[in-house]
Motif scaffolding. Sequence first.
Motif, PDB file in Angstrom:
ATOM      1  N   VAL A  18       0.642  -1.173   0.021  1.00 55.96           N
ATOM      2  CA  VAL A  18       0.088   0.052  -0.103  1.00 55.96           C
ATOM      3  C   VAL A  18       1.118   1.158  -0.064  1.00 55.96           C
ATOM      4  O   VAL A  18       0.624   2.148  -0.879  1.00 55.96           O
ATOM      5  CB  VAL A  18      -1.070   0.070   1.274  1.00 55.96           C
ATOM      6  N   VAL A  19       1.955   1.271   0.922  1.00 57.49           N
ATOM      7  CA  VAL A  19       2.706   2.437   0.778  1.00 57.49           C
ATOM      8  C   VAL A  19       3.472   2.624  -0.433  1.00 57.49           C
ATOM      9  O   VAL A  19       3.568   3.908  -0.828  1.00 57.49           O
ATOM     10  CB  VAL A  19       3.677   2.317   2.319  1.00 57.49           C
ATOM     11  N   ALA A  20       3.962   1.743  -0.985  1.00 51.43           N
ATOM     12  CA  ALA A  20       4.809   1.647  -1.975  1.00 51.43           C
ATOM     13  C   ALA A  20       4.116   2.313  -3.185  1.00 51.43           C
ATOM     14  O   ALA A  20       4.195   3.152  -3.967  1.00 51.43           O
ATOM     15  CB  ALA A  20       5.566   0.313  -2.577  1.00 51.43           C
ATOM     16  N   ARG A  21       2.526   1.825  -3.259  1.00 55.82           N
ATOM     17  CA  ARG A  21       1.655   2.065  -4.267  1.00 55.82           C
ATOM     18  C   ARG A  21       1.258   3.588  -3.879  1.00 55.82           C
ATOM     19  O   ARG A  21       1.326   4.255  -4.918  1.00 55.82           O
ATOM     20  CB  ARG A  21       0.677   1.302  -4.236  1.00 55.82           C
ATOM     21  N   GLN A  22       1.244   4.012  -2.820  1.00 49.18           N
ATOM     22  CA  GLN A  22       0.792   5.332  -2.664  1.00 49.18           C
ATOM     23  C   GLN A  22       1.762   6.204  -3.101  1.00 49.18           C
ATOM     24  O   GLN A  22       1.671   7.495  -3.678  1.00 49.18           O
ATOM     25  CB  GLN A  22       0.269   5.481  -1.137  1.00 49.18           C
ATOM     26  N   PHE A  23       3.134   6.053  -2.586  1.00 47.47           N
ATOM     27  CA  PHE A  23       4.077   7.098  -2.889  1.00 47.47           C
ATOM     28  C   PHE A  23       4.217   7.360  -4.443  1.00 47.47           C
ATOM     29  O   PHE A  23       4.603   8.465  -4.808  1.00 47.47           O
ATOM     30  CB  PHE A  23       5.465   6.385  -2.455  1.00 47.47           C
ATOM     31  N   ALA A  24       4.026   6.185  -5.215  1.00 43.58           N
ATOM     32  CA  ALA A  24       4.336   6.304  -6.555  1.00 43.58           C
ATOM     33  C   ALA A  24       3.292   6.933  -7.117  1.00 43.58           C
ATOM     34  O   ALA A  24       3.158   7.927  -7.958  1.00 43.58           O
ATOM     35  CB  ALA A  24       4.309   4.931  -7.112  1.00 43.58           C
ATOM     36  N   VAL A  30       1.377  15.656  -4.387  1.00 45.50           N
ATOM     37  CA  VAL A  30       1.898  15.946  -3.362  1.00 45.50           C
ATOM     38  C   VAL A  30       2.938  16.997  -3.612  1.00 45.50           C
ATOM     39  O   VAL A  30       2.814  18.004  -2.834  1.00 45.50           O
ATOM     40  CB  VAL A  30       2.615  14.693  -2.523  1.00 45.50           C
ATOM     41  N   SER A  31       3.746  16.741  -4.664  1.00 46.18           N
ATOM     42  CA  SER A  31       4.975  17.637  -5.076  1.00 46.18           C
ATOM     43  C   SER A  31       4.377  18.968  -5.413  1.00 46.18           C
ATOM     44  O   SER A  31       4.453  20.163  -5.030  1.00 46.18           O
ATOM     45  CB  SER A  31       5.690  17.099  -6.351  1.00 46.18           C
ATOM     46  N   LEU A 131     -16.148  13.958   1.348  1.00 48.07           N
ATOM     47  CA  LEU A 131     -15.210  14.604   1.599  1.00 48.07           C
ATOM     48  C   LEU A 131     -14.173  14.846   0.561  1.00 48.07           C
ATOM     49  O   LEU A 131     -13.709  15.991   0.509  1.00 48.07           O
ATOM     50  CB  LEU A 131     -14.229  13.841   2.860  1.00 48.07           C
ATOM     51  N   ALA A 132     -13.621  14.197  -0.305  1.00 50.68           N
ATOM     52  CA  ALA A 132     -13.052  14.610  -1.485  1.00 50.68           C
ATOM     53  C   ALA A 132     -13.514  15.488  -2.268  1.00 50.68           C
ATOM     54  O   ALA A 132     -12.752  16.132  -2.889  1.00 50.68           O
ATOM     55  CB  ALA A 132     -12.681  13.128  -2.250  1.00 50.68           C
ATOM     56  N   ALA A 133     -14.720  15.451  -2.327  1.00 48.43           N
ATOM     57  CA  ALA A 133     -15.644  16.354  -3.509  1.00 48.43           C
ATOM     58  C   ALA A 133     -15.372  17.940  -2.792  1.00 48.43           C
ATOM     59  O   ALA A 133     -15.288  18.920  -3.446  1.00 48.43           O
ATOM     60  CB  ALA A 133     -17.082  16.048  -3.427  1.00 48.43           C
ATOM     61  N   ILE A 134     -15.460  17.873  -1.523  1.00 46.58           N
ATOM     62  CA  ILE A 134     -15.140  19.316  -0.660  1.00 46.58           C
ATOM     63  C   ILE A 134     -13.716  20.020  -0.818  1.00 46.58           C
ATOM     64  O   ILE A 134     -13.673  21.053  -0.985  1.00 46.58           O
ATOM     65  CB  ILE A 134     -15.451  19.112   0.671  1.00 46.58           C
ATOM     66  N   ALA A 135     -12.955  18.991  -0.856  1.00 45.57           N
ATOM     67  CA  ALA A 135     -11.396  19.433  -0.657  1.00 45.57           C
ATOM     68  C   ALA A 135     -10.721  20.278  -1.934  1.00 45.57           C
ATOM     69  O   ALA A 135     -11.239  19.947  -3.115  1.00 45.57           O
ATOM     70  CB  ALA A 135     -10.480  18.183  -0.306  1.00 45.57           C
ATOM     71  N   ASP A 136      -9.869  20.991  -1.431  1.00 52.08           N
ATOM     72  CA  ASP A 136      -9.032  21.806  -2.644  1.00 52.08           C
ATOM     73  C   ASP A 136      -8.182  20.525  -3.274  1.00 52.08           C
ATOM     74  O   ASP A 136      -7.839  20.810  -4.240  1.00 52.08           O
ATOM     75  CB  ASP A 136      -8.441  22.879  -2.151  1.00 52.08           C
ATOM     76  N   THR A 137      -7.620  19.948  -2.464  1.00 53.80           N
ATOM     77  CA  THR A 137      -6.748  18.844  -2.921  1.00 53.80           C
ATOM     78  C   THR A 137      -6.977  17.621  -2.078  1.00 53.80           C
ATOM     79  O   THR A 137      -7.133  17.642  -0.939  1.00 53.80           O
ATOM     80  CB  THR A 137      -5.101  19.347  -2.341  1.00 53.80           C
ATOM     81  N   HIS A 164       5.019  11.788   3.430  1.00 57.10           N
ATOM     82  CA  HIS A 164       5.250  12.081   2.057  1.00 57.10           C
ATOM     83  C   HIS A 164       5.097  13.626   2.060  1.00 57.10           C
ATOM     84  O   HIS A 164       5.780  14.147   1.327  1.00 57.10           O
ATOM     85  CB  HIS A 164       4.291  11.286   1.045  1.00 57.10           C
ATOM     86  N   LEU A 165       4.134  14.166   2.243  1.00 57.19           N
ATOM     87  CA  LEU A 165       3.890  15.458   2.218  1.00 57.19           C
ATOM     88  C   LEU A 165       4.837  16.390   3.015  1.00 57.19           C
ATOM     89  O   LEU A 165       5.474  17.418   2.383  1.00 57.19           O
ATOM     90  CB  LEU A 165       2.324  15.977   2.756  1.00 57.19           C
ATOM     91  N   CYS A 166       5.376  16.078   4.233  1.00 58.80           N
ATOM     92  CA  CYS A 166       6.231  16.555   5.015  1.00 58.80           C
ATOM     93  C   CYS A 166       7.566  16.585   3.971  1.00 58.80           C
ATOM     94  O   CYS A 166       8.191  17.625   4.063  1.00 58.80           O
ATOM     95  CB  CYS A 166       6.513  16.031   6.128  1.00 58.80           C
ATOM     96  N   ALA A 167       8.033  15.780   3.653  1.00 58.04           N
ATOM     97  CA  ALA A 167       9.303  15.468   2.833  1.00 58.04           C
ATOM     98  C   ALA A 167       9.446  16.311   1.574  1.00 58.04           C
ATOM     99  O   ALA A 167      10.428  17.054   1.430  1.00 58.04           O
ATOM    100  CB  ALA A 167       9.548  14.044   2.587  1.00 58.04           C
ATOM    101  N   ARG A 168       8.251  16.240   0.714  1.00 58.21           N
ATOM    102  CA  ARG A 168       8.519  17.154  -0.203  1.00 58.21           C
ATOM    103  C   ARG A 168       8.269  18.713  -0.022  1.00 58.21           C
ATOM    104  O   ARG A 168       8.712  19.577  -0.640  1.00 58.21           O
ATOM    105  CB  ARG A 168       7.387  16.804  -1.159  1.00 58.21           C
ATOM    106  N   TRP A 169       7.353  18.928   1.185  1.00 54.34           N
ATOM    107  CA  TRP A 169       7.091  20.358   1.735  1.00 54.34           C
ATOM    108  C   TRP A 169       8.410  20.911   2.250  1.00 54.34           C
ATOM    109  O   TRP A 169       9.025  22.163   1.835  1.00 54.34           O
ATOM    110  CB  TRP A 169       6.123  20.425   2.735  1.00 54.34           C
ATOM    111  N   HIS A 170       9.096  20.087   3.145  1.00 52.94           N
ATOM    112  CA  HIS A 170      10.316  20.631   3.656  1.00 52.94           C
ATOM    113  C   HIS A 170      11.509  20.605   2.802  1.00 52.94           C
ATOM    114  O   HIS A 170      12.706  21.236   2.898  1.00 52.94           O
ATOM    115  CB  HIS A 170      10.667  19.850   4.957  1.00 52.94           C
ATOM    116  N   GLY A 171      11.508  19.644   1.692  1.00 48.25           N
ATOM    117  CA  GLY A 171      12.501  19.698   0.800  1.00 48.25           C
ATOM    118  C   GLY A 171      13.759  18.817   1.516  1.00 48.25           C
ATOM    119  O   GLY A 171      14.984  19.232   1.065  1.00 48.25           O
TER     120      GLY A 171
END
Length: 343
Positions: A18-24, A30-31, A131-137, A164-171
């Motif tokens: 699941v994690v591998a599939r999600q990251f890909a 996320v980026s 919930l997905a319909a409401i969200a901006d992302t 994943h979000l933290c890693a890309r946001w923080h760089g």
Amino acid sequence: MQASDTLMYREAHEAADVVARQFAANEAVVSALARTLRAQPPRFIVTCARGSSDHAAAYAKYVFETQLGIVTASASPSVTSIYAAEQQWRDALFIAISQSGKSPDLLRNAQAAKLAGARVVALVNVEDSPLAAIADTVIPLHAGPERSVAATKSYIAALAAVLHLCARWHGDPALVAALQRLPDALRAGWDADWSPLSEGLLGAHNLFVVGRGFGLGIALEAALKFKETCGLHAEAFSAAEVKHGPMALVGPAFPVLVFAQDDDTLQGTLAVADEFRRRGAQVFVAAPGVDGAGTLPVPGGLPAMCTPLLIVQSFYRAASELALRRGFNPDVPPHLNKVTETV
């Protein structure tokens, strides 16, 4: 029935894939979100969730505050859904975490946050949910169908999405590289022998689950799983708080499960475990690089932020085994449903 026959066991076993599939699958979204957040940083972050998803939010608080330096607070859904109190969320990042994405109070809070000027991000397993319909992302968890009432792979997927979000946001290149190794670490960790836990708690009636920092969220999650799948009363505490009163309960008939990661919280958390042992309690410790009586193996070699995913995966396997040994079916806890639609 063997533990491997249960949905809880099999779904937890899927976590690495699941994690591998999600990251890909989520790299592009996320980026893109990370670039937007770096260009327009939020004033603060608000998380909103219930149950296991709220335990993922507790983990997110420590990740975002330590790595990004942005205050992160958990919204009380009833403030908006029941009390209808307007919140000052302009220029905030509002992160809603949910497996189903259809609990009414969560939807009301996400809608209220959007109307108040917050950027709404949904970490959700059901991509076509309200919930997905409401969200901006939308950051899909990609856990696939989860049929056991007890959340396992969707919870680990939520932690992975936060990382994943933290890693890309923080760089942070080191964290990005670690995420590439995480699925294999989960696969290797699945076979860790946690049988002392499922055997040692067979006759238990109460226990504490203790963690600190990145590990507090999984302590909360483990305490919930003990209650819902094993019929075992468990309460979670921070290693910094458990000495402020709760420790008075601990003794020979009161076991303790301690989660720790290799960071600045490690020595203090292990010191609390030692104090519990001196009181005669049966203590189990799950931490990388720690051995001796009562220790539960955890793979090392990854940043401390990754350790909770490895620990909770092994915990889920042990909990499914303990539930059966105590006469419970972990897939169908009494009085519970997969989706709790709180108003």
